[in-house]
Design a protein around this motif. Structure first.
Motif, PDB file in Angstrom:
ATOM      1  N   ILE A   1      33.437   8.714 124.084  1.00 31.26           N
ATOM      2  CA  ILE A   1      34.830   8.492 124.475  1.00 31.26           C
ATOM      3  C   ILE A   1      35.044   8.836 125.944  1.00 31.26           C
ATOM      4  O   ILE A   1      35.866   8.223 126.636  1.00 31.26           O
ATOM      5  CB  ILE A   1      35.790   9.290 123.572  1.00 31.26           C
TER       6      ILE A   1
ATOM      7  N   ALA B   1      34.387   3.867 120.653  1.00 30.48           N
ATOM      8  CA  ALA B   1      35.171   4.731 121.535  1.00 30.48           C
ATOM      9  C   ALA B   1      35.155   4.303 122.996  1.00 30.48           C
ATOM     10  O   ALA B   1      36.205   4.284 123.641  1.00 30.48           O
ATOM     11  CB  ALA B   1      34.701   6.176 121.389  1.00 30.48           C
TER      12      ALA B   1
ATOM     13  N   THR C   1      33.879  10.704 117.553  1.00 32.99           N
ATOM     14  CA  THR C   1      35.249  10.251 117.751  1.00 32.99           C
ATOM     15  C   THR C   1      35.788   9.410 116.601  1.00 32.99           C
ATOM     16  O   THR C   1      36.711   9.810 115.895  1.00 32.99           O
ATOM     17  CB  THR C   1      35.353   9.425 119.046  1.00 32.99           C
TER      18      THR C   1
ATOM     19  N   THR D   1      38.514  10.423 113.754  1.00 31.19           N
ATOM     20  CA  THR D   1      39.881   9.933 113.937  1.00 31.19           C
ATOM     21  C   THR D   1      40.398   9.283 112.657  1.00 31.19           C
ATOM     22  O   THR D   1      41.578   9.386 112.319  1.00 31.19           O
ATOM     23  CB  THR D   1      39.911   8.906 115.083  1.00 31.19           C
TER      24      THR D   1
ATOM     25  N   ALA E   1      38.567  14.618 120.826  1.00 32.61           N
ATOM     26  CA  ALA E   1      38.154  13.218 120.963  1.00 32.61           C
ATOM     27  C   ALA E   1      39.148  12.281 120.274  1.00 32.61           C
ATOM     28  O   ALA E   1      39.459  11.212 120.793  1.00 32.61           O
ATOM     29  CB  ALA E   1      36.748  13.036 120.390  1.00 32.61           C
ATOM     30  N   SER E   2      39.665  12.696 119.108  1.00 31.34           N
ATOM     31  CA  SER E   2      40.559  11.749 118.404  1.00 31.34           C
ATOM     32  C   SER E   2      41.900  11.597 119.081  1.00 31.34           C
ATOM     33  O   SER E   2      42.470  10.513 119.059  1.00 31.34           O
ATOM     34  CB  SER E   2      40.830  12.142 116.947  1.00 31.34           C
TER      35      SER E   2
ATOM     36  N   ALA F   1      41.384   9.138 121.741  1.00 34.83           N
ATOM     37  CA  ALA F   1      41.223   7.787 121.204  1.00 34.83           C
ATOM     38  C   ALA F   1      42.567   7.204 120.772  1.00 34.83           C
ATOM     39  O   ALA F   1      42.850   6.037 120.995  1.00 34.83           O
ATOM     40  CB  ALA F   1      40.256   7.804 120.023  1.00 34.83           C
TER      41      ALA F   1
END
Lengths: 289, 319
Positions: free
Chosen positions: A126, A218, B241, B245, B266-267, B270
């Motif tokens: 990400i 991501a 991620t 998520t 990370a989520s 995102a």
């Protein structure tokens, strides 16, 4: 209750054997538990994905929100486009970097570069998306296929670099010496003799890297963004299978869930095909991977 | 590593330039790696400058995340990332090490290759497919069976209290565990393979049972490397991620219950990055990314140091 081997009483010996047998059983159970998810994932992909696959999935564009039907033709083409762009970005840097490591670098410089490559490999995907967003999306004021391709390509660099180095080092030193002794320039020796000899291994490394990034979602979220239509211009957003699977699976519509499974099956098939190619290519040379 | 320098006695005039140019091109490509690391760090820093100057260090331990009121704090996300990753390690490390033991010490030769291949294939499954499977297969099962059972038997612990939604910290832990199992298993296997056979033979000669051999001669010998494998798994877990998520519930809260939804660094990036409407909002997300990057790099470096000398290259071993 430390196992003392000094004075084995029969009961104690029995207990030790029993314990050993029990733990052996537990280890077997753990191994089964580890591979079980693979079979569960594949099973559901096949059952739900296959029943959802139809011809229109491969030929049609997504339907507007809530409407039944449509397909992911643009996402399939988008994924292939992005992989091609990633290859263009990632492979030259990876291969040349690998050549440097194998042919030129001092031990000390190589240690640093390898260390950096391992660290880069650990950067969450990400984060690549955010970085490329700042470099390519903000200045050009639009999400684009280019940005997505670059994000994936940068992720390929450390992977391709390491595998290239590994196969180049396997080329016998005598090849280089023989060529140099004929008076051939060093760079020609490397390109024509060394890289040529290791070409199959390098290709295998590239495919391994492609298999790794093909399913990445991501890094594409803020770069390629996704697109419900055909992409006619790489300066505009492009769709990709992982993006479409993500969007559809968190949506509230049953028909989109169905298509998410179908998309997942197609994506998994693509990745498996890449992995099988690697196995076939590296069958006769164990050293490659 | 370096080859002998050109041995031609009389180099053709002008032949040096292509050689040097080629060497430089290769050197630049290799240097790209270092440049990339600096670039990643710098860009995230540049992106988060606004939030850094506005909130300072308090950003890290403020637990308020309210984009409408322009209040941003990282604590719920740091909490969610750490808890989900630690849960994953708790599940994946024992299972991974046990599987590695099985593969190196117990399994019949003809079973080793297929099982290893299955584990490699598990590593090839993309995150988003695990997420899809998590939403429609794993979570319903967890919600209707495992969670109910846990609440029934261990419900006296605060960890297993509260309403069961399905999407939860524990579901995220399970899905991350599945995703890091391949790397933990394959690195552990590599390490167990490097244990000298003499160790095992010596223990057997003393009359040890199979488990005693594993415990005394193999596991204690490989302790440091196995710890390194776990840390490497942690590095992967922190940055996961998509699958996370999709199953964690995405709610910025700090709850003792593992059944409660959470949110990870990370989520949140995102989910909210493309929706960030103000500069400060976006900048705060960049700062979350910076925190995530710093933690994963530190963890990865720690793992590299611990694994150094035991296995050659970590990254190239796990495709």
């Amino acid at each position: 209750m430390d196992a003392s081997p000094y004075l084995p009483s029969p009961r104690f010996a029995r207990w030790r054997r029993w314990k050993s047998g029990a733990i052996t059983g537990i280890l077997v159970a753990c191994a089964l538990a580890v591979i079980a998810p693979l079979f569960l994932v594949i099973y559901f992909l096949l059952v739900r994905g296959y029943s959802s696959l139809d011809w229109s999935f491969f030929t049609q564009l997504p339907k507007p929100t809530g409407e039944v039907g449509g397909g992911m033709a643009n996402a399939i083409v988008g994924t292939l486009t992005l992989l091609a762009m990633a290859t263009v970005v990632g492979v030259p840097f990876g291969v040349f970097g690998g050549i440097y490591l194998a042919e030129y670098g001092s031990d000390r410089a190589n240690d640093w570069i390898r260390f950096a490559a391992d660290v880069l490999n650990g950067v969450p995907s990400i984060v690549w998306g955010m970085v490329v967003y700042l470099i390519l999306v903000v200045p050009f004021k639009t999400f684009s296929a280019y940005a997505g391709g670059v994000a994936l390509g940068l992720m390929m660099v450390p992977l391709v670099m390491r595998t290239t180095e590994e196969v180049l080092v396997l080329v016998p030193q005598s090849y280089r010496e023989a060529a140099l002794a004929l008076g051939i320039a060093r760079w020609k020796v490397i390109m024509v003799i060394v890289v040529r000899t290791a070409l199959k291994g390098i290709g295998t490394g590239v495919i391994v890297a492609l298999a790794r990034i093909a399913g990445e979602t991501a890094p594409l979220l803020f770069t390629a963004l996704g697109n419900n239509f055909w992409n006619h211009n790489l300066k505009e957003p492009i769709s990709a299978l992982p993006l479409q699977i993500f969007a559809y699976s968190i949506s509230p519509y049953d028909d989109w869930h169905r298509q998410a499974w179908a998309g997942a099956l197609v994506l998994m098939a693509l990745i498996l095909a890449l992995n099988i190619t690697v196995r076939v290519l590296s069958r006769d040379r164990q050293s490659t991977l | 590593m370096s080859t002998p320098s050109s041995t031609s006695i009389l180099p053709a005039p002008g032949s040096r330039f292509p050689n040097i140019a080629f060497k430089w091109a290769a050197g630049l490509a290799a240097a790209m790696i270092i440049v990339l690391i600096i670039l990643v760090g710098w860009e995230l820093y540049a992106g988060s400058r606004l939030s850094l100057s506005k909130f300072g260090a308090g950003f890290l331990w403020s637990s308020e995340w309210d984009p409408v009121a322009e209040k941003y704090g990282a604590l719920p996300f740091i909490f969610g990332t750490l808890v989900s990753s630690l849960l994953a390690l708790l599940i994946a490390v024992p299972l991974g090490v046990a599987t590695a033991l099985f593969l190196t010490e117990l399994a019949p030769m003809r079973m080793r290759q297929p099982i290893t291949m299955a584990i490699e294939m598990l590593a090839a499954v993309p995150s988003v497919i695990f997420g899809l499977w998590g939403i429609f297969v794993l979570i319903p099962w967890l919600r209707d069976h495992l969670f109910v059972w846990l609440k029934h038997t261990l419900g006296f612990l605060p960890l297993f209290q509260g309403p069961i939604y399905g999407v939860s910290m524990l579901a995220a832990g399970v899905i991350i565990a599945i995703m890091i199992l391949p790397i933990v298993t394959s690195i552990s296997r590599e390490i167990l393979r490097s244990v000298p056979n003499l160790q095992r033979e010596a223990a057997y000669a003393l009359g040890a049972t199979r488990w005693e051999v594993l415990r005394i001669a193999v596991l204690s010998y490989a302790r440091r490397g196995l710890f390194g494998a776990a840390i490497l798994g942690l590095g992967r877990a922190l940055g996961e991620t998509m699958a996370v998520t999709m199953v964690i519930g995405n709610r910025p809260q700090i709850s003792a219950s593992l059944f409660a939804p959470g949110y990870t660094l990370a989520s949140v990036i995102a989910n909210e990055f493309t929706e960030a409407t103000t500069d400060l909002y976006l900048s705060s997300l960049f700062e979350l990314g910076l925190v995530l990057l710093a933690v994963t790099i530190l963890v990865n470096i720690a793992a590299q140091i611990m694994l150094k000398g035991i296995t050659g290259s970590v990254s190239s071993k796990v495709a």
